[in-house]
Enzyme design. Sequence first.
Site, PDB file in Angstrom:
ATOM      1  N   HIS A  29      16.794   1.669  30.955  1.00 49.49           N
ATOM      2  CA  HIS A  29      16.599   2.444  29.724  1.00 49.49           C
ATOM      3  C   HIS A  29      16.988   3.906  29.826  1.00 49.49           C
ATOM      4  O   HIS A  29      16.738   4.673  28.895  1.00 49.49           O
ATOM      5  CB  HIS A  29      15.138   2.396  29.271  1.00 49.49           C
ATOM      6  CG  HIS A  29      14.673   1.044  28.879  1.00 49.49           C
ATOM      7  ND1 HIS A  29      14.699   0.585  27.581  1.00 49.49           N
ATOM      8  CD2 HIS A  29      14.181   0.034  29.618  1.00 49.49           C
ATOM      9  CE1 HIS A  29      14.222  -0.648  27.543  1.00 49.49           C
ATOM     10  NE2 HIS A  29      13.894  -1.012  28.775  1.00 49.49           N
ATOM     11  N   THR A  72      15.802   4.402  18.966  1.00 51.50           N
ATOM     12  CA  THR A  72      15.371   3.350  18.042  1.00 51.50           C
ATOM     13  C   THR A  72      14.873   3.953  16.737  1.00 51.50           C
ATOM     14  O   THR A  72      14.906   3.289  15.706  1.00 51.50           O
ATOM     15  CB  THR A  72      14.266   2.461  18.662  1.00 51.50           C
ATOM     16  OG1 THR A  72      13.293   3.296  19.292  1.00 51.50           O
ATOM     17  CG2 THR A  72      14.843   1.512  19.685  1.00 51.50           C
ATOM     18  N   LYS A 103      15.246   2.957  12.497  1.00 55.05           N
ATOM     19  CA  LYS A 103      14.149   2.918  11.520  1.00 55.05           C
ATOM     20  C   LYS A 103      14.484   3.806  10.319  1.00 55.05           C
ATOM     21  O   LYS A 103      14.242   3.432   9.164  1.00 55.05           O
ATOM     22  CB  LYS A 103      12.845   3.379  12.187  1.00 55.05           C
ATOM     23  CG  LYS A 103      12.376   2.423  13.285  1.00 55.05           C
ATOM     24  CD  LYS A 103      11.345   3.049  14.220  1.00 55.05           C
ATOM     25  CE  LYS A 103      11.194   2.197  15.474  1.00 55.05           C
ATOM     26  NZ  LYS A 103      10.535   2.919  16.581  1.00 55.05           N
ATOM     27  N   LYS A 122      10.610  12.568  17.782  1.00 52.03           N
ATOM     28  CA  LYS A 122      10.806  11.869  19.053  1.00 52.03           C
ATOM     29  C   LYS A 122      10.190  12.730  20.146  1.00 52.03           C
ATOM     30  O   LYS A 122       9.774  13.865  19.877  1.00 52.03           O
ATOM     31  CB  LYS A 122      12.295  11.640  19.324  1.00 52.03           C
ATOM     32  CG  LYS A 122      13.174  12.885  19.120  1.00 52.03           C
ATOM     33  CD  LYS A 122      14.664  12.581  19.277  1.00 52.03           C
ATOM     34  CE  LYS A 122      15.330  11.980  18.066  1.00 52.03           C
ATOM     35  NZ  LYS A 122      15.822  10.629  18.239  1.00 52.03           N
ATOM     36  N   ARG A 123      10.101  12.211  21.382  1.00 52.18           N
ATOM     37  CA  ARG A 123       9.622  13.043  22.484  1.00 52.18           C
ATOM     38  C   ARG A 123      10.452  14.331  22.542  1.00 52.18           C
ATOM     39  O   ARG A 123      11.632  14.328  22.193  1.00 52.18           O
ATOM     40  CB  ARG A 123       9.734  12.273  23.800  1.00 52.18           C
ATOM     41  CG  ARG A 123       8.670  11.219  23.983  1.00 52.18           C
ATOM     42  CD  ARG A 123       7.286  11.794  23.976  1.00 52.18           C
ATOM     43  NE  ARG A 123       7.005  12.463  25.232  1.00 52.18           N
ATOM     44  CZ  ARG A 123       6.123  12.039  26.128  1.00 52.18           C
ATOM     45  NH1 ARG A 123       5.420  10.938  25.908  1.00 52.18           N
ATOM     46  NH2 ARG A 123       5.910  12.706  27.251  1.00 52.18           N
ATOM     47  N   LYS A 142      17.447  15.809  24.058  1.00 54.08           N
ATOM     48  CA  LYS A 142      17.364  15.370  22.654  1.00 54.08           C
ATOM     49  C   LYS A 142      17.675  16.525  21.695  1.00 54.08           C
ATOM     50  O   LYS A 142      17.887  16.326  20.512  1.00 54.08           O
ATOM     51  CB  LYS A 142      15.981  14.775  22.369  1.00 54.08           C
ATOM     52  CG  LYS A 142      15.720  13.477  23.146  1.00 54.08           C
ATOM     53  CD  LYS A 142      14.314  12.946  22.896  1.00 54.08           C
ATOM     54  CE  LYS A 142      13.941  11.758  23.773  1.00 54.08           C
ATOM     55  NZ  LYS A 142      14.496  10.466  23.285  1.00 54.08           N
TER      56      LYS A 142
HETATM   57  C1  26W Z   1       8.597   9.212  34.545  1.00 50.45           C
HETATM   58  C2  26W Z   1       9.180   7.906  34.736  1.00 50.45           C
HETATM   59  C3  26W Z   1       9.834   7.379  33.523  1.00 50.45           C
HETATM   60  C4  26W Z   1      11.178   7.409  33.404  1.00 50.45           C
HETATM   61  C5  26W Z   1      11.791   6.853  32.330  1.00 50.45           C
HETATM   62  C6  26W Z   1       9.074   6.805  32.531  1.00 50.45           C
HETATM   63  C7  26W Z   1       9.686   6.254  31.428  1.00 50.45           C
HETATM   64  C8  26W Z   1      11.058   6.274  31.350  1.00 50.45           C
HETATM   65  C9  26W Z   1      11.721   5.585  30.178  1.00 50.45           C
HETATM   66  C10 26W Z   1      12.805   4.706  30.723  1.00 50.45           C
HETATM   67  C11 26W Z   1      12.191   6.525  29.160  1.00 50.45           C
HETATM   68  C12 26W Z   1      12.465   5.842  27.840  1.00 50.45           C
HETATM   69  O1  26W Z   1      11.561   5.558  27.084  1.00 50.45           O
HETATM   70  N1  26W Z   1      13.733   5.595  27.549  1.00 50.45           N
HETATM   71  C13 26W Z   1      14.123   5.263  26.201  1.00 50.45           C
HETATM   72  O2  26W Z   1      14.157   3.855  26.023  1.00 50.45           O
HETATM   73  C14 26W Z   1      14.426   3.514  24.670  1.00 50.45           C
HETATM   74  C15 26W Z   1      14.317   2.008  24.557  1.00 50.45           C
HETATM   75  O3  26W Z   1      15.373   1.395  25.222  1.00 50.45           O
HETATM   76  C16 26W Z   1      15.787   4.029  24.259  1.00 50.45           C
HETATM   77  O4  26W Z   1      15.984   3.733  22.901  1.00 50.45           O
HETATM   78  C17 26W Z   1      15.876   5.535  24.482  1.00 50.45           C
HETATM   79  O5  26W Z   1      17.171   5.996  24.209  1.00 50.45           O
HETATM   80  C18 26W Z   1      15.482   5.865  25.901  1.00 50.45           C
HETATM   81  O6  26W Z   1      15.422   7.278  26.086  1.00 50.45           O
END
Ligand code: 26W
Length: 790
Positions: free
Chosen positions: A360, A659, A663, A551-552, A557
């Site tokens: 992701h 995502t 929406k 978003k975050r 971003k």
């Molecule tokens: C701190 C460790 C960590 C690293 C990455 C925790 C969580 C993550 C996630 C992979 C970040 C995340 O949520 N990525 C997002 O995933 C969505 C679903 O696929 C995508 O639509 C987003 O673009 C992506 O940033």
Amino acid sequence: MNTQYGCGPVQFAGASEALYERHLLFDSGVDLAGATARDRFEALARSVRDILSQRRLLTEKTYEQQNPKRLYYLSIEYLIGRSLLNNVMNLMLMPLANQVIEDKKLNLIEILEQEPDAGLGNGGLGRLAACFMESAATMQLPAMGYGLRYEYGIFKQSIQKGWQQEMPDNWLRSPDPWEFARPNEKVEVNLGCSFELSGGSLRPVPGRPSTLYGIPFDRPVIGYGGSTINTLRLWAATAPDYFNFEEFSHGDFVEAFTQNLSAETLTRVLYPDDSRLMGQGLRLIQEYFLVACSLADAVRRFQRGNSDWRLFAEKVAIQMNDTHPALAVPELMRILVDQVHLGWDEAWHITQNTLAYTNHTLLPEALEKWPVPWFEDMLPRQLEIIYEINRRFLSDVRRRFPGDEGRIQRSSLIEEGFGKKVRMANVAVVGSHSTNGVAAIHSNLLRETTLRDLAEIFPERFNNKTNGVTPRRWLLLCNPELSGLITDAIGDGWISDLSQLSKLNAFTSDSAFRHDFLKAKRDAKRNFCDWVRWSTGQLLDPDAIFDCQVKRIHEYKRQLLNALRIVVLYNRLRENPGLNMHPRTFFFAGKAAPAYRLAKLIIKFINNLAVTIDGDPAVRGRIKVVFLPEYCVSLAEHLIPTSDVSNQISTAGYEASGTSNMKFMMNGALTIGTRDGATIEMAAQAGEENFFLFGLTAEQVAGSRAWYNPRWHYEHEPEAREALDLIFSDYFSRNEPGVFAPLRDALLMQGDHYMHLADLKSYLEADERLRALYNQPDEWARKAILNVAG
Ligand code: 26W
């Protein structure tokens, strides 16, 4: 082949009103007159739960009888949001609920607001998991989700003097009507170390193996129509409920309890970081705990219906949501080799064919790597297995690419050198049969950059699965105005077959439909303004253009790019008060990771911008900035239907998919955005002429890294310079001089890594096209309808 396992439409006798009153009386001990709003919520939720319970059992029985291949989704996050309205709607109980509401004179909004927003996730990855579970149930697939039952979800955000403040999210304070505890199905988890609480944090004590239990808590996942009710199983950690009698008899009664306390600490709280590793040992154990409980459970279920282990991968599919559950690779090997006593090769074949991995993110700082010493202390057997996998894998690579030592080093599961680490993405790719990215561009970049060596070794494993969102929650439920209009026009088939929205293409030439479409948006905006006034007292203008970025908060971003655009527009209005500009409200919402200082400063800047603009009579009623605190699933459901403009403006190549972009599009917003993530595919589907694309492409971003100089833009683009000068003259921070200096450092002194200044000019040009279109409501409606249809 039949892959659908439903059990027929919902049928029930009209006993729900009696149910409601019985729950009030027997669960809460109150009558209709004495009930609080929370009592009413619980009674209504429990009535719904009664209706779905039987059907849940029926679904499980159907699976047991037909013994289909089961899909298990392993995810450390599920961003669920509220469930009451979703469950009522998916069970088709809306008419019945309306009747109870009318008869008992209930206030629906007030009741819905009683339910905490289940925030067991950070953002995109967690929300995707929740959408997938709902869609799998709607598609009548035998799917089950596994996750952790955090006692505290994502922190609550408030804004004080413009700064983000975090508060704990004690979402389980009152009993949750949707969860069923299943203590009888607990799972034992063994670790190579024990833990002790010291100074408020949990520390591993090596050399003293310990055991804890995972208690499953099941949540129903209702497919649309109610034919299939699947399960989301969340694990809570507890200590074995026996005492350490030695300690006990030595009088260390309190110490014996402390052990319980430390075990329960494991699932106490969700880590609030969504893009940077904070590197705590407890997190690694959380990940192992999720994997160990879930695999033990899935294996146990396999054994109930099957005896031939060679069929395991034909009966069990396990999807790893990012690398957080990648310990499934060594853990499944451990089960098959140590417990089932299969040979290594057979176990390896089964493991690879069972597991699949979704990536992701490309951000290097988010790729998980765990120190080898932590494995030595806590997961010694899993480390041994990883070493053996690596030994065999690297000897294969040596055979296939003789003399290519660089490749060996890069593709190894272990990062050598000072501080050896286990590379979890490599573990996931090597130990599974499929690796996917979440949008076409992201899957390509994954193959070409981040995981290039592994993709060259296993080209057949790499593929793309562009993300999606559930249209039940994100259109039907959250936007009754628009979903009603759509159903009137094309029927209700779109609700479970989204491609049918393309039938709307024909309605772009229907002027009555265009009129109704604009009216639906206007109605949604008015309702939102009422809701904001009711919940915060803030007054908003429903006739302004609603321009959103939610978003975050992260540098890539580029909320800061959006803020710079607003400062430029503000300057234009100040310099030329007669400028023809439709009133516009810019909405921001999102949380920053508590340790991410620059992201928190961006929130502060947006809030100061809002205050300054509000205080300037010269632009009153023309532009307004609103930072909505506490972004969560429910807030998204309120805001997205109202939006005219969706900002998807990440530096190209950095947003894996996105995502919220989908929406917004589905709810009739037009997108202003960069060619990144799924936005590229969305624009192709709706026609690029119906999008407002701008900025550098991913290739241009990568190609200009070496020579990009943000100061060039500062020196040659007057509007950019004026905006930056205004910010750094403390115009927006009169009482806090210098507070925004780190923004200047990031943009002008440290190379502007995310290339804000490179894209500002073309962002403003796209913005101009967009504003011109808004002055032609008919054309705007036509494009917006094409977007929904796409
Ligand atoms: C701190 C460790 C960590 C690293 C990455 C925790 C969580 C993550 C996630 C992979 C970040 C995340 O949520 N990525 C997002 O995933 C969505 C679903 O696929 C995508 O639509 C987003 O673009 C992506 O940033």
